[in-house]
Motif scaffolding. Structure first.
Motif, short mmCIF file in Angstrom:
data_model
loop_
_atom_site.label_atom_id
_atom_site.label_comp_id
_atom_site.label_asym_id
_atom_site.label_seq_id
_atom_site.Cartn_x
_atom_site.Cartn_y
_atom_site.Cartn_z
N ALA B 166 0.71 -1.19 0.10
CA ALA B 166 -0.16 -0.02 -0.02
C ALA B 166 0.91 1.26 -0.09
O ALA B 166 0.55 2.32 -0.88
N GLY B 167 1.86 1.14 0.89
CA GLY B 167 2.71 2.47 0.82
C GLY B 167 3.73 2.81 -0.30
O GLY B 167 3.64 4.02 -0.83
N LEU B 168 4.00 1.49 -1.08
CA LEU B 168 4.63 1.58 -2.31
C LEU B 168 3.67 2.49 -3.42
O LEU B 168 4.33 3.13 -4.19
N VAL B 169 2.71 1.77 -3.49
CA VAL B 169 1.68 2.23 -4.58
C VAL B 169 1.20 3.74 -4.20
O VAL B 169 1.20 4.37 -5.27
N MET B 170 0.96 3.89 -3.07
CA MET B 170 0.64 5.43 -2.73
C MET B 170 1.68 6.27 -2.75
O MET B 170 1.40 7.51 -3.30
N GLY B 171 2.97 5.61 -2.47
CA GLY B 171 4.20 6.80 -2.56
C GLY B 171 4.34 6.73 -4.13
O GLY B 171 4.90 7.94 -4.78
N GLY B 200 -7.88 4.60 -14.60
CA GLY B 200 -6.52 4.15 -14.02
C GLY B 200 -6.11 3.40 -13.85
O GLY B 200 -6.83 2.20 -13.80
N THR B 201 -4.92 3.32 -13.13
CA THR B 201 -4.00 1.98 -12.86
C THR B 201 -4.71 1.59 -11.16
O THR B 201 -4.69 2.30 -10.45
N SER B 202 -5.49 0.39 -11.46
CA SER B 202 -5.98 -0.02 -10.14
C SER B 202 -5.13 -1.31 -9.68
O SER B 202 -4.97 -2.07 -10.52
N VAL B 203 -4.68 -1.09 -8.50
CA VAL B 203 -3.71 -2.07 -7.96
C VAL B 203 -4.60 -2.93 -6.78
O VAL B 203 -5.04 -2.02 -5.87
N VAL B 204 -4.73 -4.16 -7.04
CA VAL B 204 -5.53 -4.92 -6.19
C VAL B 204 -4.46 -5.99 -5.62
O VAL B 204 -4.00 -6.84 -6.24
N GLU B 205 -4.25 -5.97 -4.24
CA GLU B 205 -3.15 -6.61 -3.72
C GLU B 205 -4.04 -7.78 -2.88
O GLU B 205 -4.86 -7.67 -2.09
N ILE B 206 -3.54 -8.77 -3.54
CA ILE B 206 -4.62 -10.08 -3.01
C ILE B 206 -3.53 -11.03 -2.02
O ILE B 206 -2.28 -11.44 -2.53
#
Ligand code: TPP
Ligand code: SF4
Ligand code: MG
Lengths: 618, 343
Positions: B166-171, B200-206
C-alpha cells in the motif's frame, strides 16, 4: 579539391570540403546548414557532418567548447562529408587549435582576427598568437576582423551589444557567399521567417550578411573565388535530411503504407534520442510515443503494442540494446513484428557516446539467450536510413519477426540530399492479419511459403489466444516441453528468418563483377569505401566494392560475388565482426581484414594505401 | 465508471464462458484457484465482449494466469508485465487490460515498471498475487517477506525491511489501491468490479496463500479464527470498525492512528474515522493501508479510489488535437515540409 581550370580569379572545382568552427555560442551549426542549403539550391550534391562538443556548456573559448560543421559539396556524386578540408572558417583561437589538423596543407583559412586577443589565445593553450607567429605559413590565410566589422556595420541600429556580436556568423556567411558565388536571397527569406516576431533581429542579421559579402568583394586578400558547378542529379524534388530524421520518417511511411498505427517505446540515449524526439512530433500521423522509464520498458511496451496490433518500434544505442536482450528473445519466440533501431556508438559500456563505431554487429546477431535468430539490416547513408527503416518495418511485419536495424552516430547526425519519394510508390506492406471468426485460426499456424504465423489482434472476434515466452507447440500454440517439438520450433524460427533472403535484393557490386580485389563492407562505411574504391577504379585498378545492407540473412548471391575475385578484404570500424560472421557463413573463402577502432571514420587516403598494398601482393 | 468505449457483449456471458481449455496447474490449495474464480465471476459482470479482455503477466506461479482465461492473453518475461500491459493499453485502448503478477515480479525485478505504470495512471487493472515468497523458484524470500523470516535464501532469517505494498503504491501516486484476502470470494469479486470501474491504474493486492513454500503466511489476518479480530473491511462512507461485534474502531489522535474500543475511555462512535475512498489526499489512505498487527487490524477492501485523468486518454486527446490542427496530415505532407527544392 581537384582543379579543373583556372580562369582569371575563379577556381572551378569538382568538389570542396568546407568546415566552419567556432565556440559553441558562435552559431556554427546554423551557418553551416545555411551554407549547405545554398549549395544544394545551386545544384551541388553534398554531405554534411556536425562536430558537437561533448559538454553541454563548456567554458567559453576553450577547446572543449568548440563546435564545428563540415560540408562536402561537389559537381559530382558526393559520398562522404570529406576527410580534410579545403576551406576552414575559424571564429576563435580554440577552434583553430583543435581543427588545424583537419585542414589540407594548402587550405584556405578564414579567421576572425578580432577574436585572437590575449585571453582567448591563452585559453586555447597557445603561448603566442598563431596568426602572427609564422605557424600558419603555407596556408592561404585570410585574416578578417569579423567581430569588429560586424559591430561597426550595426552601429546605426539600436540593439544590444550582445546581439550585435551574435550576428557575426552572418557576416562570415556573407564572406562565404561571395567566395562561392552564391545568392544570399534564400538566407534572407529564411531569416525573415525564423525571426518573424523580432524585426530588429532580422534587420541586424541581414545587414551583417550583406556587410560580409561586400567586405569580401572589396578586400584584396581574396585572391580568387571558387565555383563548384551543378552535379548531374536525377530530376525531382529534393531536401536535405539527417539519418535520424530519415529513420523516423521511414517508419512513419511504413506505418501509413501498412495501415498499422505506429507505437514507439523508447528511452533517451545518444545518438538515438533524436528519433524519439522526431516521432513525438508527429501525432497528427497517429504516432503514439511513450518515453519509457528505461530501455527494458521501451522494448516491452513495444512488444505489448505489437501484440495489440501496432507497428511497434523501440530505438536505442549499444548500452540500451544490451538491456533489451531478454525482451528480444520474447519477441522472437512470440513471433511478433518489432523494429529495434540501434544507432551504434563507440563502446564498450558508456565508451565514447558521441563517436561512431560498427561494434554492435555481434550483439545484434547473437546477443540473446537460446537459439534466437532475427532479421538484421544495416542502413548505409543518412538518406538511405529512410529506405532501410521502411524495409525493416516491411519485412518485420510481413514475416512476423523482430528486426534490428543498425545505423550509427555518423549517419544519425550526418545529412545529405534526399530525393523525396511518394508514399504510394513505395513497396506495399501486407502483414498476415488473421481474419475474424476464421474457424481454422491457430496462433502458430503458418504460411507455407514464408513460415510467418498469423497476427490476431486483440478485439478481433473469434481470435482469442494466449502466447508468451514459454515454448509452444507448433500450430496450436499450447505450452510444451516436448523435446522434438522444441527442436522443430527452433528450426522453424530459424528457417523463417533465413527464407527472408528470397525477399531481399541480390547483393550488388560497385564496379566490375570480377577482378583482383573485392572490398567488402557493411552499413555506415559505404561512402568512405565507395570514395576510395572509385578513386582506384579511375586509376585502372581491378577493384570492386560489395557493401552489405542485409546482414541476416545475407543475400542469396553473396558466395557468387565472393567467388569472382582473387582477394577479399573486409573493412570495418570494429575489430572484425562482419569478417568473423562471413568466416562462419561462407568459410570457403579467404578473407583479409582492415579494421579501425578509434571512433573515427576511415579516411580515403588510408584505404587507398591498404588496397594498393593488397593489390601489389597479387 | 466502466469504460463506455469498450464494446459490451450482446449476450450475458457466464463464468464458464471464461474458462480456457487449459489444465490449471497450480498446486491444490494454492490461492491462485480462488483468484481465478473471482476473475471468472467478475468478467461476465463487467459485461465486455470476451475479445475485449487482454490479460498480461510476467513470470512466476501467479503469472501463469493468462493461460487459464479464455480471452486474449500474453505471458511475458519476469518483471515486465506492467511495461507490456502499458503497450497493449496505449496501442489498443478498446481492450480492458488485466495484469497478473507476483510480489517478486512487480516489486523486485519489475519494481521500476510497477511504480511508473502507477505514476502514469494507465487504465489497467493489476492483480498483485502477494504470497510473500518466490513460489515458482521454490521458496526464496521476496520484497514482501516479513523481516526475520526463514526461507531457503535466509536460513537465519531475512535482514531486509519488507515493502508494504500500500505504501509503495501510494508513494508512487497510485489512484486506486485495494487489498483482499484469497479466501473471501464475494469480497474479491466486488473489489475487482470496483477496480474495473476505476479510471486509471487499479492495484489490487491479493493476500495469496502459497501452501507449499509459505503456508499460512497471512493466516494471522485471514484465517477463520482470526478474521473478525484482525480484519477491518473498509466500506466507503462507513466508520472504520472491526471485531466480532464491531466494537472496535480506528480513530485519529493527533498525528497517529489508534485502534480503540468503542465505549471505553470516553470513545464514542463519533470519534471513529469514516472511510472516504475518493479523498484526493492520500494521507489517511496511506496510514490505514500500512496498519498491521498485533496492535492494529489489517484493512481490506478499496482503500483508495481517487479521480484523475489517465495517460491513455491523454494520448488519444493529443492525437485528436494534432490531427485537427496540424498541417501534416500524411507522410507525403511530412516529406515535403520545410525546405525543399526542384532539380
Ligand atoms: C530474468 C529472470 N530472472 C529470474 C527468473 C527466475 N524466476 C522466475 S519466477 C521468480 C520469482 C517469482 O516470484 P513471484 O513474482 O513472487 O511469483 P510467484 O511465483 O510467487 O507467484 C524468479 C526469481 C526468471 N524467470 N527470469
Ligand atoms: S508453489 Fe505456491 S504459489 Fe506456486 S502454485 Fe504452488 S502453492 Fe501456488
Ligand atoms: Mg510470490
Amino acid at each position: 579539391m581537384s582543379i579543373k581550370e583556372s580562369k582569371k580569379n575563379i577556381l572551378e572545382l569538382e568538389d570542396v570540403v568546407v568546415k566552419f568552427v567556432g565556440d559553441s555560442g558562435d552559431g556554427m551549426q546554423l551557418t553551416g546548414s545555411l551554407f549547405s542549403d545554398s549549395a544544394a539550391l545551386a545544384g551541388n550534391d553534398l554531405a554534411t557532418f556536425p562536430d558537437f562538443p561533448a559538454e553541454i556548456r563548456a567554458p567559453q573559448n576553450t577547446v572543449a567548447g568548440v563546435s564545428g560543421f563540415q560540408v562536402h559539396l561537389g559537381q559530382r556524386k558526393i559520398y562522404t562529408s570529406g576527410d580534410m578540408c579545403d576551406v576552414l572558417v575559424v571564429m576563435n583561437p580554440a577552434s583553430l587549435r583543435s581543427n588545424i589538423k583537419w585542414a589540407k596543407k594548402d587550405a584556405t583559412i578564414i579567421v576572425d582576427e578580432s577574436a585572437f586577443e590575449g585571453k582567448a589565445i591563452e585559453k586555447a593553450g597557445y603561448t603566442t598568437n598563431p596568426l602572427d607567429d609564422g605557424s600558419l605559413v603555407g596556408y592561404n590565410l585570410i585574416k578578417a576582423p569579423i567581430s569588429l566589422l560586424t559591430k561597426e556595420s550595426l552601429s546605426g541600429l539600436a540593439i544590444e551589444k550582445k546581439m550585435a556580436e551574435k550576428t557575426k556568423n552572418m557576416f562570415v556567411l556573407g564572406i562565404m557567399y561571395f567566395l562561392f558565388h552564391r545568392e544570399p536571397d534564400r538566407t534572407i527569406s529564411f531569416l525573415k521567417k525564423k525571426f518573424k516576431a523580432k524585426p530588429e533581429v532580422i534587420e541586424a542579421n541581414i545587414i551583417a550578411l550583406k556587410a560580409g559579402f561586400n567586405y569580401a568583394e572589396t578586400i584584396e586578400a581574396m585572391v580568387s573565388t571558387i565555383k563548384v558547378g551543378a552535379a548531374p542529379m536525377e530530376k525531382g524534388r529534393y531536401r536535405s535530411i539527417k539519418g535520424n530524421i530519415a529513420t523516423a520518417w521511414g517508419l512513419l511511411a511504413a506505418s501509413e503504407r501498412s495501415g498499422r498505427p505506429l507505437f514507439l517505446g523508447s528511452y533517451p540515449i545518444t545518438p538515438a534520442t533524436e528519433i524519439l524526439m522526431e516521432l513525438a512530433k508527429h501525432k497528427s500521423l497517429g504516432a503514439k510515443v511513450m518515453q519509457a522509464e528505461d530501455e527494458i520498458a521501451g522494448i516491452c511496451s513495444a512488444i505489448g503494442a505489437s501484440f495489440a496490433g501496432s507497428l511497434a518500434v523501440t530505438t536505442t544505442s549499444g548500452p540500451g540494446l544490451s538491456l533489451k536482450s531478454e525482451a528480444l528473445g520474447l519477441a522472437v519466440i512470440t513471433e511478433l513484428p518489432l523494429v529495434v533501431v540501434n544507432v551504434q556508438r563507440a563502446g564498450p559500456s558508456t565508451g565514447m557516446p558521441t563517436k561512431s563505431e560498427q561494434s554492435d554487429l555481434m550483439q545484434a546477431l547473437f546477443g540473446r539467450n537460446g537459439e534466437a535468430p532475427l532479421l538484421v539490416i544495416a542502413a548505409s547513408s543518412p538518406a538511405n536510413c529512410f529506405h532501410y527503416a521502411y524495409m525493416a518495418a516491411k519485412l518485420s511485419l510481413e514475416h512476423m519477426t523482430p528486426v534490428i536495424l543498425l545505423t550509427d552516430g555518423n549517419m544519425a547526425f550526418g545529412s545529405e540530399l534526399f530525393k523525396i519519394p511518394k508514399v504510394a510508390d513505395l513497396p506495399s506492406i501486407k502483414p498476415p492479419l488473421a481474419k475474424e471468426n476464421d474457424p481454422d485460426f491457430k496462433p502458430y499456424r503458418r504460411d507455407q511459403v514464408t513460415l510467418a504465423r498469423q497476427w490476431a489482434i486483440p478485439g478481433s472476434e473469434g481470435l482469442r489466444h494466449r502466447i508468451g515466452g514459454l515454448e509452444k507447440t507448433n500450430i496450436d500454440g499450447n505450452v510444451s516441453t516436448d523435446p522434438l517439438n522444441h527442436e522443430l520450433m527452433v528450426n522453424i524460427r530459424e528457417d523463417k528468418v533465413m527464407r527472408i533472403a528470397n525477399y531481399i535484393p541480390e547483393q550488388k557490386v560497385y564496379g566490375e563483377e570480377s577482378g583482383n580485389l573485392l572490398v567488402v563492407g557493411w552499413g555506415g562505411t559505404e561512402g568512405m569505401l565507395k570514395s576510395a574504391v572509385g578513386h582506384m577504379q579511375e586509376k585502372g585498378y581491378k577493384i570492386s566494392l560489395a557493401l552489405f545492407n542485409y546482414i541476416m540473412p545475407l543475400p542469396v548471391n553473396a558466395a557468387d560475388v565472393f567467388s569472382r575475385f582473387k582477394k577479399i578484404v573486409v573493412c570495418e570500424l570494429n575489430k572484425g565482426q562482419f569478417v568473423k560472421y562471413l568466416r562462419m557463413t561462407h568459410p570457403e573463402f579467404k578473407y583479409q581484414q582492415y579494421n579501425k577502432v578509434q571512433g573515427l571514420p576511415f579516411h580515403v587516403s588510408e584505404l587507398t594505401q591498404v588496397f594498393t598494398n593488397l593489390l601489389e601482393e597479387i | 465508471m466502466l469504460d463506455k468505449s469498450i464494446e459490451k457483449s450482446p449476450i450475458q456471458l457466464s463464468k464458464e464462458d471464461f474458462a480456457s481449455d487449459q489444465m490449471v496447474k497450480w498446486c491444490p490449495g494454492c490461492g491462485g484457484h480462488a483468484i481465478l474464480a473471482a476473475v471468472e465471476n467478475v468478467f461476465p459482470r463487467i459485461g465486455y465482449k470476451k475479445e475485449n479482455f487482454t490479460i498480461v503477466s510476467g513470470i512466476g506461479c501467479s503469472s501463469r494466469f493468462p493461460y487459464y482465461v479464455d480471452t486474449f492473453g500474453f505471458h511475458g518475461i519476469h518483471g515486465r508485465a506492467a511495461a507490456i500491459g502499458s503497450g497493449v493499453k496505449i496501442a489498443n485502448p478498446g481492450q480492458s487490460v488485466w495484469i497478473a503478477t507476483g510480489d517478486g515480479d512487480s516489486m523486485a525485478i519489475g519494481g521500476n515498471h510497477f511504480i511508473h505504470i502507477i505514476r502514469r495512471n494507465i487504465d489497467v487493472n493489476i492483480l498483485l498475487f502477494n504470497n510473500q515468497i518466490y513460489g515458482l523458484t521454490k521458496g526464496q524470500y521476496s520484497p514482501t517477506t516479513p523481516m526475520g523470516q526463514v526461507t531457503k535464501t535466509s536460513p537465519q532469517g531475512t535482514i531486509e525491511h519488507p515493502f508494504v505494498t500500500a505504501g509503495l503504491v501510494m508513494g508512487a501516486q497510485g489512484t486506486f489501491f485495494a487489498r483482499i484476502p484469497d479466501n473471501n470470494l464475494k469480497l474479491m469479486t466486488d473489489v475487482l468490479y470496483e477496480a474495473a470501474k476505476h479510471d486509471g491504474t487499479s492495484v489490487v493486492e491479493i493476500l495469496e496463500n502459497c501452501v507449499i513454500f509459505n503456508d499460512k503466511a497471512h493466516a494471522f489476518y485471514t484465517s477463520k479464527e482470526n478474521r473478525d479480530e484482525h480484519q477491518l473491511i473498509l466500506k466507503h462512507g462507513e466508520p472504520m470498525v472491526f471485531g466480532k461485534n464491531k466494537e472496535m474502531g480506528i480513530m485519529l489522535k493527533e498525528t497517529r492512528l489508534l485502534a480503540v474500543k468503542i465505549g471505553e475511555g470516553g470513545v464514542t462512535e463519533k470519534d471513529i474515522l469514516v472511510h472516504d475512498q475518493y479523498n484526493p489526499d492520500p494521507g489517511i489512505h496511506r496510514m490505514v493501508g500500512r496498519m498491521t498487527g498485533p496492535d492494529y487490524p489489517v484493512v481490506f477492501g478499496v482503500i483508495r479510489s481517487a479521480k484523475s485523468f489517465t495517460y491513455d486518454d491523454k494520448v488519444e486527446e493529443q492525437i485528436d488535437y494534432a490531427k485537427q490542427n496540424s498541417k501534416i496530415q500524411t507522410v507525403d505532407d511530412l516529406l515535403n515540409s520545410g525546405e525543399t527544392w526542384e532539380i
